[in-house]
Design an enzyme around this catalytic site. Structure first.
Site, mmCIF file in Angstrom:
data_model
loop_
_atom_site.group_PDB
_atom_site.id
_atom_site.type_symbol
_atom_site.label_atom_id
_atom_site.label_comp_id
_atom_site.label_asym_id
_atom_site.label_seq_id
_atom_site.Cartn_x
_atom_site.Cartn_y
_atom_site.Cartn_z
ATOM 1 N N HIS A 156 0.854 -1.187 0.000
ATOM 2 C CA HIS A 156 0.000 0.000 0.000
ATOM 3 C C HIS A 156 0.889 1.236 0.000
ATOM 4 O O HIS A 156 2.036 1.194 0.483
ATOM 5 C CB HIS A 156 -0.889 0.018 1.239
ATOM 6 C CG HIS A 156 -1.969 -1.020 1.226
ATOM 7 N ND1 HIS A 156 -3.035 -0.984 2.093
ATOM 8 C CD2 HIS A 156 -2.142 -2.132 0.469
ATOM 9 C CE1 HIS A 156 -3.830 -2.010 1.861
ATOM 10 N NE2 HIS A 156 -3.298 -2.727 0.889
ATOM 11 N N GLU A 206 0.886 3.805 1.857
ATOM 12 C CA GLU A 206 1.339 4.179 3.199
ATOM 13 C C GLU A 206 2.522 3.328 3.651
ATOM 14 O O GLU A 206 3.480 3.853 4.231
ATOM 15 C CB GLU A 206 0.205 4.019 4.225
ATOM 16 C CG GLU A 206 -1.020 4.864 3.946
ATOM 17 C CD GLU A 206 -2.104 4.125 3.175
ATOM 18 O OE1 GLU A 206 -3.291 4.359 3.456
ATOM 19 O OE2 GLU A 206 -1.764 3.304 2.287
ATOM 20 N N CYS A 222 -6.061 1.829 5.977
ATOM 21 C CA CYS A 222 -6.696 0.594 6.441
ATOM 22 C C CYS A 222 -6.077 0.192 7.783
ATOM 23 O O CYS A 222 -5.163 0.858 8.287
ATOM 24 C CB CYS A 222 -6.501 -0.510 5.402
ATOM 25 S SG CYS A 222 -4.781 -1.072 5.268
ATOM 26 N N CYS A 258 -2.229 -0.455 7.574
ATOM 27 C CA CYS A 258 -1.459 0.791 7.451
ATOM 28 C C CYS A 258 -1.538 1.617 8.729
ATOM 29 O O CYS A 258 -0.530 2.195 9.160
ATOM 30 C CB CYS A 258 -1.951 1.585 6.252
ATOM 31 S SG CYS A 258 -1.612 0.739 4.680
#
Length: 190
Positions: A82, A84, A112, A115
């Site tokens: 991701h 992040e 999420c 993260c």
């Protein structure tokens, strides 16, 4: 006469109040949340161009971007890739420490749970996100707020909704195109 020559080269209005002044909105505030979120949106556009879910992130320290990333789950074949997670890893390398206590994270979509956990462990000072994620968001706009949970050892300041419409629009466009491509690729057997 010298003053006449100067006047003809550089004419000035006769009244000081008649000078055209730029409106405050004409200036770019390079330290604003919107400026940095636009940089994260640029990263999200890069993800979109590579057929990745368009989420982008930047990390800011002392008013300067030190790391940039976008989702690369499909490219890297890695569910943890991701934006992040990638930007946190970059920033840790730049700072040469896993603690990012004086850093701010700008991300186009609410983080999420995975993260948010990494953000909390890195001790990021502030998280600024674009659009909320009601189904899997973990920064207060979704089903939980891990970033400010009272039982955890670190809490980040959270600023939601910065350029939310632009972030949401990019995601809707991406998933709309994906649905359209999926429906046109299906062949009716009859």
């Amino acid at each position: 006469m010298v003053s006449d020559q100067f006047q003809s080269i550089n004419p000035m209005p006769s009244e000081p109040n008649s000078l055209i002044q730029p409106a405050p909105s004409d200036f770019i505030d390079f330290a604003s949340d919107e400026f940095f979120m636009r940089q994260a949106l640029h990263q999200a556009e890069r993800a979109f161009a590579k057929e990745e879910v368009p989420v982008g992130a930047v990390i800011v320290r002392e008013g300067r971007i030190i790391a940039r990333a976008y989702n690369q789950v499909e490219t890297l074949k890695d569910a943890t890739a991701h934006a992040e997670m990638l930007v946190l890893t970059q920033a840790e390398g730049i700072v040469e420490d896993w603690r990012l206590v004086d850093c701010d994270l700008y991300v186009t979509k609410e983080p999420c749970v995975m993260c948010a956990g990494a953000i909390m462990h890195c001790r990021v000072r502030r998280v600024i996100f674009g659009c909320s994620d009601p189904k899997s968001g973990a920064a207060g706009g979704g089903f939980i707020n891990l970033l400010q949970h009272e039982n955890l050892n670190h809490r980040s300041e959270v600023t939601p909704g910065v350029l939310a419409d632009a972030s949401r629009s990019l995601l809707k466009e991406f998933f709309g195109e994906r649905r359209k491509a999926t429906s046109t690729s299906k062949v009716d057997p009859l």
